[in-house]
Design a protein around this motif. Structure first.
Motif, PDB file in Angstrom:
ATOM      1  N   ASN A 368       8.503   3.830  -3.491  1.00  9.79           N
ATOM      2  CA  ASN A 368       7.728   2.082  -2.618  1.00  9.79           C
ATOM      3  C   ASN A 368       9.235   1.300  -2.020  1.00  9.79           C
ATOM      4  OD1 ASN A 368       5.609   2.908  -3.916  1.00  9.79           O
ATOM      5  ND2 ASN A 368       5.283   3.148  -1.856  1.00  9.79           N
ATOM      6  N   ARG A 369      10.679   1.914  -2.163  1.00  9.68           N
ATOM      7  CA  ARG A 369      12.019   1.320  -2.072  1.00  9.68           C
ATOM      8  C   ARG A 369      11.965   1.278  -1.114  1.00  9.68           C
ATOM      9  NH1 ARG A 369      14.991   3.156  -6.621  1.00  9.68           N
ATOM     10  NH2 ARG A 369      14.218   5.333  -6.330  1.00  9.68           N
ATOM     11  N   ASN A 370      13.080   0.723  -0.109  1.00  8.62           N
ATOM     12  CA  ASN A 370      13.979   0.768   1.083  1.00  8.62           C
ATOM     13  C   ASN A 370      13.464   1.061   2.108  1.00  8.62           C
ATOM     14  OD1 ASN A 370      16.730   1.035  -0.086  1.00  8.62           O
ATOM     15  ND2 ASN A 370      16.299   2.846  -1.004  1.00  8.62           N
ATOM     16  N   LEU A 371      12.418   0.204   2.200  1.00 10.40           N
ATOM     17  CA  LEU A 371      11.602   0.208   3.286  1.00 10.40           C
ATOM     18  C   LEU A 371      12.057   0.150   4.639  1.00 10.40           C
ATOM     19  CD1 LEU A 371       8.857  -1.838   1.675  1.00 10.40           C
ATOM     20  CD2 LEU A 371       8.639   0.552   1.504  1.00 10.40           C
ATOM     21  N   PRO A 372      11.654   0.761   5.492  1.00 13.12           N
ATOM     22  CA  PRO A 372      11.937   1.104   7.004  1.00 13.12           C
ATOM     23  C   PRO A 372      11.316  -0.447   8.146  1.00 13.12           C
ATOM     24  CG  PRO A 372      10.480   2.647   7.339  1.00 13.12           C
ATOM     25  CD  PRO A 372      10.259   1.877   5.534  1.00 13.12           C
ATOM     26  N   VAL A 373      12.505  -1.516   8.329  1.00  9.14           N
ATOM     27  CA  VAL A 373      11.324  -3.207   8.754  1.00  9.14           C
ATOM     28  C   VAL A 373      12.207  -2.565  10.277  1.00  9.14           C
ATOM     29  CG1 VAL A 373      11.017  -5.254   8.593  1.00  9.14           C
ATOM     30  CG2 VAL A 373      10.714  -3.834   6.775  1.00  9.14           C
ATOM     31  N   ILE A 374      11.791  -3.920  11.232  1.00  5.30           N
ATOM     32  CA  ILE A 374      11.531  -4.042  12.425  1.00  5.30           C
ATOM     33  C   ILE A 374      11.110  -5.406  12.744  1.00  5.30           C
ATOM     34  CG2 ILE A 374      12.409  -4.251  14.162  1.00  5.30           C
ATOM     35  CD1 ILE A 374      12.329  -1.127  13.668  1.00  5.30           C
ATOM     36  N   LEU A 375      11.965  -6.499  13.086  1.00  2.00           N
ATOM     37  CA  LEU A 375      11.523  -7.633  13.793  1.00  2.00           C
ATOM     38  C   LEU A 375      11.429  -7.679  14.935  1.00  2.00           C
ATOM     39  CD1 LEU A 375       9.538  -9.880  12.899  1.00  2.00           C
ATOM     40  CD2 LEU A 375      11.705 -11.124  12.591  1.00  2.00           C
ATOM     41  N   ALA A 376      10.587  -7.776  15.944  1.00  2.00           N
ATOM     42  CA  ALA A 376      11.472  -7.883  17.117  1.00  2.00           C
ATOM     43  C   ALA A 376      10.354  -9.704  17.289  1.00  2.00           C
ATOM     44  CB  ALA A 376      11.451  -7.452  17.693  1.00  2.00           C
ATOM     45  N   GLY A 377      11.373  -9.878  18.539  1.00  2.00           N
ATOM     46  CA  GLY A 377      10.562 -11.396  19.364  1.00  2.00           C
ATOM     47  C   GLY A 377      10.575 -13.068  18.354  1.00  2.00           C
ATOM     48  N   GLY A 378      10.167 -13.522  18.875  1.00  2.00           N
ATOM     49  CA  GLY A 378       9.630 -14.492  18.033  1.00  2.00           C
ATOM     50  C   GLY A 378      10.822 -16.166  17.959  1.00  2.00           C
ATOM     51  N   SER A 379      11.987 -15.443  18.859  1.00  2.00           N
ATOM     52  CA  SER A 379      13.275 -16.803  18.875  1.00  2.00           C
ATOM     53  C   SER A 379      13.817 -16.557  18.094  1.00  2.00           C
ATOM     54  CB  SER A 379      11.916 -17.477  18.948  1.00  2.00           C
ATOM     55  OG  SER A 379      11.265 -17.464  20.664  1.00  2.00           O
ATOM     56  N   PHE A 380      14.440 -15.589  17.145  1.00  2.00           N
ATOM     57  CA  PHE A 380      15.237 -14.989  16.076  1.00  2.00           C
ATOM     58  C   PHE A 380      16.782 -15.040  16.695  1.00  2.00           C
ATOM     59  CE2 PHE A 380      11.344 -14.760  13.772  1.00  2.00           C
ATOM     60  CZ  PHE A 380      12.109 -15.725  12.152  1.00  2.00           C
ATOM     61  N   LYS A 381      17.559 -15.587  15.377  1.00  2.00           N
ATOM     62  CA  LYS A 381      18.730 -14.540  16.198  1.00  2.00           C
ATOM     63  C   LYS A 381      19.127 -13.042  16.115  1.00  2.00           C
ATOM     64  CE  LYS A 381      21.366 -18.997  16.349  1.00  2.00           C
ATOM     65  NZ  LYS A 381      22.210 -20.205  15.264  1.00  2.00           N
ATOM     66  N   HIS A 382      18.167 -12.478  16.826  1.00  2.00           N
ATOM     67  CA  HIS A 382      18.833 -11.232  16.727  1.00  2.00           C
ATOM     68  C   HIS A 382      19.414 -10.483  16.691  1.00  2.00           C
ATOM     69  CE1 HIS A 382      13.979 -11.360  15.534  1.00  2.00           C
ATOM     70  NE2 HIS A 382      13.908 -11.379  16.798  1.00  2.00           N
ATOM     71  N   GLY A 383      19.385  -8.697  16.963  1.00  2.00           N
ATOM     72  CA  GLY A 383      20.360  -7.831  17.190  1.00  2.00           C
ATOM     73  C   GLY A 383      21.486  -6.992  16.428  1.00  2.00           C
ATOM     74  N   GLN A 384      21.183  -7.782  15.506  1.00  2.00           N
ATOM     75  CA  GLN A 384      21.456  -7.364  13.934  1.00  2.00           C
ATOM     76  C   GLN A 384      20.655  -6.102  13.309  1.00  2.00           C
ATOM     77  OE1 GLN A 384      23.088 -10.964  11.671  1.00  2.00           O
ATOM     78  NE2 GLN A 384      21.507 -11.734  12.229  1.00  2.00           N
ATOM     79  N   HIS A 385      21.522  -5.733  12.006  1.00  2.00           N
ATOM     80  CA  HIS A 385      21.222  -4.335  11.260  1.00  2.00           C
ATOM     81  C   HIS A 385      21.677  -5.483  10.125  1.00  2.00           C
ATOM     82  CE1 HIS A 385      22.200  -1.046   8.644  1.00  2.00           C
ATOM     83  NE2 HIS A 385      20.988  -1.767   8.436  1.00  2.00           N
ATOM     84  N   LEU A 386      20.594  -5.934   9.445  1.00  2.76           N
ATOM     85  CA  LEU A 386      20.934  -6.507   8.580  1.00  2.76           C
ATOM     86  C   LEU A 386      21.306  -6.266   6.433  1.00  2.76           C
ATOM     87  CD1 LEU A 386      18.782  -9.877   8.506  1.00  2.76           C
ATOM     88  CD2 LEU A 386      21.784  -9.724   8.254  1.00  2.76           C
ATOM     89  N   ALA A 387      21.728  -4.744   6.409  1.00  3.89           N
ATOM     90  CA  ALA A 387      22.244  -4.018   5.885  1.00  3.89           C
ATOM     91  C   ALA A 387      21.833  -4.962   4.060  1.00  3.89           C
ATOM     92  CB  ALA A 387      23.142  -3.038   5.562  1.00  3.89           C
ATOM     93  N   PHE A 388      20.871  -4.294   2.636  1.00  2.00           N
ATOM     94  CA  PHE A 388      21.231  -4.883   1.959  1.00  2.00           C
ATOM     95  C   PHE A 388      21.243  -4.233   1.250  1.00  2.00           C
ATOM     96  CE2 PHE A 388      18.792  -7.942   4.066  1.00  2.00           C
ATOM     97  CZ  PHE A 388      19.778  -9.426   3.829  1.00  2.00           C
ATOM     98  N   ASP A 389      21.304  -3.916  -0.530  1.00  2.00           N
ATOM     99  CA  ASP A 389      21.768  -2.783  -0.861  1.00  2.00           C
ATOM    100  C   ASP A 389      20.609  -2.286  -1.512  1.00  2.00           C
ATOM    101  OD1 ASP A 389      22.163  -1.004  -4.004  1.00  2.00           O
ATOM    102  OD2 ASP A 389      23.244  -3.374  -4.478  1.00  2.00           O
ATOM    103  N   GLN A 390      21.034  -0.786  -1.134  1.00  4.71           N
ATOM    104  CA  GLN A 390      19.819   0.017  -1.041  1.00  4.71           C
ATOM    105  C   GLN A 390      19.366   0.734  -2.846  1.00  4.71           C
ATOM    106  OE1 GLN A 390      19.597   3.455   1.713  1.00  4.71           O
ATOM    107  NE2 GLN A 390      20.854   2.425   2.897  1.00  4.71           N
ATOM    108  N   THR A 391      20.032  -0.008  -3.505  1.00  2.00           N
ATOM    109  CA  THR A 391      20.200   0.255  -5.492  1.00  2.00           C
ATOM    110  C   THR A 391      19.036  -0.908  -5.936  1.00  2.00           C
ATOM    111  OG1 THR A 391      21.622   1.838  -5.576  1.00  2.00           O
ATOM    112  CG2 THR A 391      20.986   0.438  -7.320  1.00  2.00           C
ATOM    113  N   ASN A 392      19.475  -2.285  -5.290  1.00  2.00           N
ATOM    114  CA  ASN A 392      18.934  -3.115  -5.595  1.00  2.00           C
ATOM    115  C   ASN A 392      18.062  -3.865  -4.767  1.00  2.00           C
ATOM    116  OD1 ASN A 392      19.477  -3.138  -9.122  1.00  2.00           O
ATOM    117  ND2 ASN A 392      21.571  -3.336  -7.724  1.00  2.00           N
ATOM    118  N   ASN A 393      17.058  -3.840  -4.612  1.00  2.00           N
ATOM    119  CA  ASN A 393      17.100  -3.981  -3.324  1.00  2.00           C
ATOM    120  C   ASN A 393      16.222  -5.638  -2.702  1.00  2.00           C
ATOM    121  OD1 ASN A 393      14.482  -0.999  -1.391  1.00  2.00           O
ATOM    122  ND2 ASN A 393      16.484  -1.413  -2.156  1.00  2.00           N
TER     123      ASN A 393
END
Length: 427
Positions: A368-393
């Protein structure tokens, strides 16, 4: 101190029994006692949350590179048209949410240890938001099951809200108006329910006199929630007499075969777009389950659940990739429908946050770690891959705080989320 009344006691009126709460655990502390404020900017804000309970194969999901300079992975190529309208997350999870498949119960609640014997769920993100914006539409929220019978939505008392499973019935609920006699009959039933609640609350006051300390405070919260049900009945009476929206779409035909996970998901996505376009609701959850049966997809001859437990078998992984690619195509279809609908100075997608993810980071190992997640729409500053630590999520619940704020709910926490999502900003 021993409680001054029987906790299994029922309040009874007109043949209806209403169970009293377990007062020592009615509301989780993580939700917070202080009531957040709601501040509307005059723009309808909406939220759709989708969970695929078998996850996504991470090597085919996580893109190469981070920030704004990333290359689409095999799955994300199917969403490339919306690259600048979505943010991809990796290295995120819910703190203390474990247990493999049971973690789906906590996908929108973040409640810890869902596989434990003493587990008690908490309110889900959509229902929390419904307390603030649900009254603005005919339906405070829609709870849908694209496949299976499980749900993403839970009440404040940690009770699951059954999801609707038949698209034909959902369409009728949203857009088909009964005869005048049927409408008046429904209004009478709602009024009768309201009178029952009045009687129940009157009886509750008699029990309240026997309480002291924290039990009295918690019982007051419980009575407040019952009163809110009564208010909902009043609002429903008003909506029953208002005509439902007219849509050109034909009523959908239900797909009975649970093996057709993609076809069933597409039907729910079509209904989601219609419900949002007509402003019938602004909050929707969709659960999609995978089973051992073989989906009718070319190139797949093993059960969906079976290939998700691939054990690094290349043949199983390739079949899993075929299924999950179809999921991404269906998701892209939903985004396309929302993006094509103009609303005020933008599109329906601009006004709608669409969360797509899973309770499972690696279904093969029930991780249950390293979940695949996408957030689309909603008027955020999109276009990024926010990559966090896969060991310490990084805590995924912080994203939920950002989503609540986008809806206009002035809060700095939700469940185990204690701040907004780092790196994600509103437009």
């Amino acid at each position: 101190m021993k409680s001054p009344f029987n906790r299994r006691q029922l309040l009874r009126a007109s043949g209806v029994g209403l169970a009293l709460p377990l007062l020592d655990s009615l509301f989780p502390a993580a939700v917070g006692a202080a009531a957040p404020r709601f501040q509307s900017d005059g723009v309808p804000r909406r939220m759709v949350c989708i969970c695929n309970n078998l996850g996504l194969h991470l090597p085919h999901f996580i893109p190469e590179g981070d920030g704004f300079n990333w290359k689409p992975s095999r799955y994300l190529k199917e969403l490339n048209e919306f690259r600048n309208q979505m943010t991809v997350f990796s290295g995120v999870s819910h703190p203390e949410v474990d247990g493999g498949h049971p973690a789906q119960k906590s996908f929108l609640t973040c409640a810890p240890h869902p596989g434990g014997n003493s587990f008690k769920n908490t309110i889900s993100l959509d229902q929390y938001a419904a307390d603030f914006i649900g009254r603005e539409t005919r339906f405070p929220s829609l709870v849908l099951c694209a496949n299976g019978n499980d749900t993403l939505s839970w009440t404040r008392a940690g009770v699951p809200i059954p999801g609707a499973t038949r698209p034909s019935q959902i369409f009728a609920k949203l857009f088909l108006t009964g005869s005048k006699a049927e409408v008046e009959s429904q209004v009478r039933r709602l009024k009768h329910g309201q009178s029952i609640m009045d009687t129940v609350l009157s009886q509750a006051k008699q029990i309240e006199r026997k309480l002291d300390g924290g039990d009295r405070e918690k019982f007051d919260e419980y009575v407040t929630s019952v009163r809110e049900v009564e208010h909902q009945m009043l609002r429903q009476q008003e909506w029953e007499r208002k005509p439902k929206p007219n849509v050109k779409a034909k009523p959908p035909k239900d797909i009975r075969a649970q093996a057709d996970v993609i076809g069933r998901a597409k039907l729910m996505f079509d209904l989601t777009a219609l419900a949002l376009q007509t402003d019938s609701t602004r909050l929707i959850t969709i659960m999609s389950e995978g089973f051992f049966i073989v989906p009718p997809i070319e190139g797949v001859d093993e059960g969906y659940h079976t290939v998700s437990h691939h054990g690094q078998n290349r043949r199983k992984i390739e079949q899993l990739a075929i299924i999950e690619t179809e999921h991404m195509k269906a998701f892209a279809g939903l985004l396309e429908k929302l993006n094509a609908k103009q609303e005020q100075s933008g599109t329906l997608l601009d006004r709608t946050m669409v969360l797509y993810g899973s309770n499972m980071g690696n279904a093969s190992s029930h991780d249950n770690r390293n979940l695949p997640v996408i957030l689309a729409g909603g008027s955020f500053k999109h276009g990024q891959h926010l990559a966090f630590d896969q060991t310490n999520n990084y805590p995924l619940p912080n994203l939920f705080v950002s989503m609540l704020q986008r809806l206009g709910i002035e809060t700095d926490r939700f469940a185990s989320g204690t701040s907004t999502m780092r790196g994600l900003e509103m437009v």
